[in-house]
Structure formats: structure tokens, C-alpha cells
Write an enzyme that holds these catalytic residues in place. Structure first.
Site, PDB file in Angstrom:
ATOM      1  N   LYS A   1       9.456  47.643  89.545  1.00  0.00           N
ATOM      2  CA  LYS A   1      10.021  47.306  90.855  1.00  0.00           C
ATOM      3  C   LYS A   1       9.403  46.033  91.417  1.00  0.00           C
ATOM      4  O   LYS A   1      10.083  45.285  92.124  1.00  0.00           O
ATOM      5  CB  LYS A   1       9.866  48.467  91.843  1.00  0.00           C
ATOM      6  CG  LYS A   1      10.805  49.620  91.547  1.00  0.00           C
ATOM      7  CD  LYS A   1      10.879  50.600  92.707  1.00  0.00           C
ATOM      8  CE  LYS A   1      11.829  51.753  92.384  1.00  0.00           C
ATOM      9  NZ  LYS A   1      11.794  52.813  93.391  1.00  0.00           N
TER      10      LYS A   1
ATOM     11  N   LYS B   1      20.712  54.322  80.794  1.00  0.00           N
ATOM     12  CA  LYS B   1      21.041  55.483  81.622  1.00  0.00           C
ATOM     13  C   LYS B   1      22.111  55.123  82.661  1.00  0.00           C
ATOM     14  O   LYS B   1      22.089  54.014  83.185  1.00  0.00           O
ATOM     15  CB  LYS B   1      19.762  55.924  82.341  1.00  0.00           C
ATOM     16  CG  LYS B   1      19.728  57.393  82.719  1.00  0.00           C
ATOM     17  CD  LYS B   1      18.344  57.757  83.234  1.00  0.00           C
ATOM     18  CE  LYS B   1      18.440  58.270  84.659  1.00  0.00           C
ATOM     19  NZ  LYS B   1      17.178  58.760  85.206  1.00  0.00           N
TER      20      LYS B   1
ATOM     21  N   LYS C   1      22.888  54.729  89.668  1.00  0.00           N
ATOM     22  CA  LYS C   1      23.606  54.425  90.904  1.00  0.00           C
ATOM     23  C   LYS C   1      23.375  52.984  91.342  1.00  0.00           C
ATOM     24  O   LYS C   1      24.073  52.488  92.199  1.00  0.00           O
ATOM     25  CB  LYS C   1      23.276  55.437  92.006  1.00  0.00           C
ATOM     26  CG  LYS C   1      21.824  55.619  92.323  1.00  0.00           C
ATOM     27  CD  LYS C   1      21.615  56.777  93.299  1.00  0.00           C
ATOM     28  CE  LYS C   1      20.122  57.084  93.375  1.00  0.00           C
ATOM     29  NZ  LYS C   1      19.755  58.144  94.258  1.00  0.00           N
TER      30      LYS C   1
END
Ligand code: TRP
Length: 334
Positions: free
Chosen positions: A115, A197, A200
């Protein structure tokens, strides 16, 4: 133990729209587990602000996620579904635990490294201590088990280490939580890159099926799903696209891969993709109908939010007060 049951904690962030991956991999299991365990499911909005959010959007999405929890089948009279930010004990315990967590431990967290690379202009202290807040979430409820995906395993390990460290100093304060390993949820991959994967936060809307996609959109996304140039419906690691579509089909219908191979023997990809789309539409239809119904019932949702925040607070406060005593904070005068 609460009400004679083991305690389970998990949470989801309200960033982005939930995908079929979140449903098949987590939410659907949460519903199944809510009979056997005393469950706490947070909408973890405090974690969300470690990345900059638009306030109105965050608020709306948090509410939508709460409604989706119920639409997916969680009974708010049983499972305690609540906003993390409504239970102040989370922030208070997180502060204390910060003082029992080492910089070195947090520096090793791969999610922090990922991140901070992705949001290089906003590497804030909250992003760094994110796993400590997560530890507070879990430990406040004395959770025995925590269903988490592989990406959160390192955070759960850290939670266990910090809890153990605290217990070693102060005695048995925290239950040491375990990862929930049981019939784990399906791991659904991106429709556009089946080695990744389904997420969202994917920029390509065709890569994910969102829980609130309408039937036409779902059918279109399934038809366009990336597959190899062969035409045989085989459950093989060499065919990640078809492998993923079989996983989706199985998650929706409860069938086994071998059964699906037989069912579609000699019928080609086109027909199979249609069947996958139809199975997804059928599975999501009742959820979408309940969701639309619930959106109209403001009083009911508000009641759930209020009652469950109180319920969660009561449990959380017991742990927090105990911890505060242990570390030497003065008793409250009553
Ligand atoms: N960090 C988790 C995620 O992004 C969400 C989360 C917050 C969580 N607190 C938790 C999951 C406690 C399990 C237990 O997926």
C-alpha cells in the site's frame, strides 16, 4: 465463549462495491457460520481512512455494506453487525496495543509495503499501524476464530504475537485467536486475468461481477470472460480461465468440478459461459431483491445499527476495562 458458543470475528471494508469474490469467498461463509458461532462482523470504516476517502461516498458505502450483510442472509438479531467507528473501544484498545507492538514487526507487513508503494503520496501512520487496529478488533471480543483470506494471514499472526506478549506480562487477558480453517470459501479470480484475484478495486469493470450487477451485465461479463483457445470444459491448472469459471459455477450450484466436466462434455465454451452467467444471476437474484427492499426500510436499518452498536460496545467495554486496569490506568470513580 459467549452464550455457550465460541466467538468469531471478521470484518470488511466499505471501499468499492462488493464482488462475487467477496460473496463466495467470505460473506456466504459468514452466514453459514453464524449458527455455530457467536459472530461479530464489523463494517471496518476506521480502517478505510488509511487511504484518502470522499466522506459522502464512504458514508454511503458503509451503509450499503451493512444492508448487503443483511441481504446476504445475516440475521442481525443473531450475528452482531456493526460499524467499527460506533464502538470507541476499538480506537482505545488500538492505542494501548500500539505500545506493545514493535516498529520492526509492522515494517515487515507485506500489505503495508504494497500500500505504501501504491499510495506513495500518503504513507500515513495509520497505514503503518493498520494491523494493530485489526488486532484490537479481534481481541476486544475475545474471538476464538477469525475467517480471513490469505492476504490477511500475516496480520492475524501479528495479532496472536501481540496478544501472547500482553498475556505473558499481565496474565490471561486475551483469547489467542486462530485462523478459521474449515470449509473455506471459494477463491474467485478475475474474469479478465484469471491469475489475479477478483478484486473490488480492479480498474477494469469487466474483471469483476459486482453483487448488484443486473442480469444483462452479469451475462455479458461471463460471455466475455477470458479463456484459452481450446473448447473443452476441463478443470485443469493449465486452463486458468475455465478453471475459474468452473469454480464460480460450483460455488453457485454446489456441484463438484468433475460433475461439471461431465455435464458440459462436448458442449463448448459458449454454452458453458451462458450456464455460468445464469447460475450467478439465479444465486444473486434473491439477495438483490432483499437489498432493494431493505434500502426502503430506513427505520429498520437504523434500529439494527443502533442496537448492534450497543451490543458490540457492551462486550468490547468489558475487555477494554480489564486491559486498562492491567496496564495501570486509574480506576474510574463512580
Ligand atoms: N483488514 C481486513 C481486510 O481488509 C478487514 C478487517 C479489519 C478484518 N479488521 C478485521 C478482518 C479483523 C478480520 C478480522 O480484509
Amino acid at each position: 465463549m459467549i452464550n455457550g458458543k465460541k466467538v468469531l470475528f471478521s470484518g470488511m471494508q466499505a471501499t468499492g462495491n462488493l464482488t462475487l469474490g467477496n460473496y463466495a469467498g467470505a460473506l456466504k461463509n459468514w452466514v453459514a457460520l453464524s449458527d455455530e458461532y457467536e459472530c461479530y462482523y464489523g463494517v471496518v470504516d476506521m480502517h478505510s481512512i488509511t487511504i484518502r476517502q470522499d466522506p459522502a461516498t464512504l458514508r454511503q458505502r458503509a451503509r450499503n455494506l451493512m444492508i448487503l450483510y443483511i441481504a446476504a442472509g445475516l440475521d442481525p438479531e443473531k450475528a452482531c453487525i456493526y460499524y467499527q467507528s460506533h464502538v470507541s473501544a476499538h480506537a482505545e484498545l488500538a492505542w494501548i496495543l500500539n505500545c506493545y507492538t514493535y516498529m520492526g514487526e509492522l515494517s515487515r507487513m507485506t500489505q503495508f509495503k504494497d500500500k505504501s508503494a501504491k499510495h506513495a503520496d500518503n504513507i500515513n501512520a495509520g497505514l503503518f499501524t493498520y494491523p494493530v487496529l485489526m488486532a484490537a478488533d479481534i481481541l476486544l471480543y475475545q474471538a476464538d476464530v477469525v475467517p480471513v483470506g490469505a492476504d490477511q494471514m500475516q496480520h492475524l499472526e501479528l495479532t496472536r504475537d501481540v496478544a501472547q506478549r500482553f498475556n505473558n506480562i499481565y496474565g490471561d487477558v486475551f483469547t489467542i485467536p486462530e485462523a478459521y480453517i474449515g470449509k473455506s470459501g471459494a477463491r474467485i479470480m478475475s474474469l479478465q486475468d484469471p491469475t489475479k484475484k477478483m478484486s473490488k478495486s480492479d480498474e477494469n469493470p469487466n474483471a469483476s461481477i459486482y453483487l448488484l450487477d443486473d442480469p444483462d451485465t452479469i451475462m455479458r461479463k461471463c460471455k466475455r470472460a477470458v479463456t484459452d483457445s481450446d473448447s473443452q470444459v476441463l478443470y485443469s491448472e493449465d486452463k486458468p480461465g475455465i478453471h475459474n469459471l468452473i469454480d464460480i459455477y460450483c460455488a453457485m450450484t454446489g456441484k463438484q468440478p468433475a460433475e461439471v466436466e461431465r455435464e458440459f462434455d462436448g458442449r463448448g465454451y459458449g454454452e458453458f459461459k451462458m450456464a455460468v452467467g445464469e447460475a450467478v444471476v439465479a444465486q444473486l437474484k434473491p439477495l438483490q431483491e432483499r437489498y432493494a427492499q431493505l434500502q426502503k426500510d430506513k427505520a429498520y436499518i437504523d434500529g439494527v445499527i443502533k442496537n448492534n452498536a450497543e451490543r458490540a460496545s457492551r462486550t468490547a467495554m468489558k475487555t477494554l476495562r480489564k486491559v486498562q486496569r492491567k496496564v495501570g490506568f486509574p480506576d474510574r470513580i463512580r
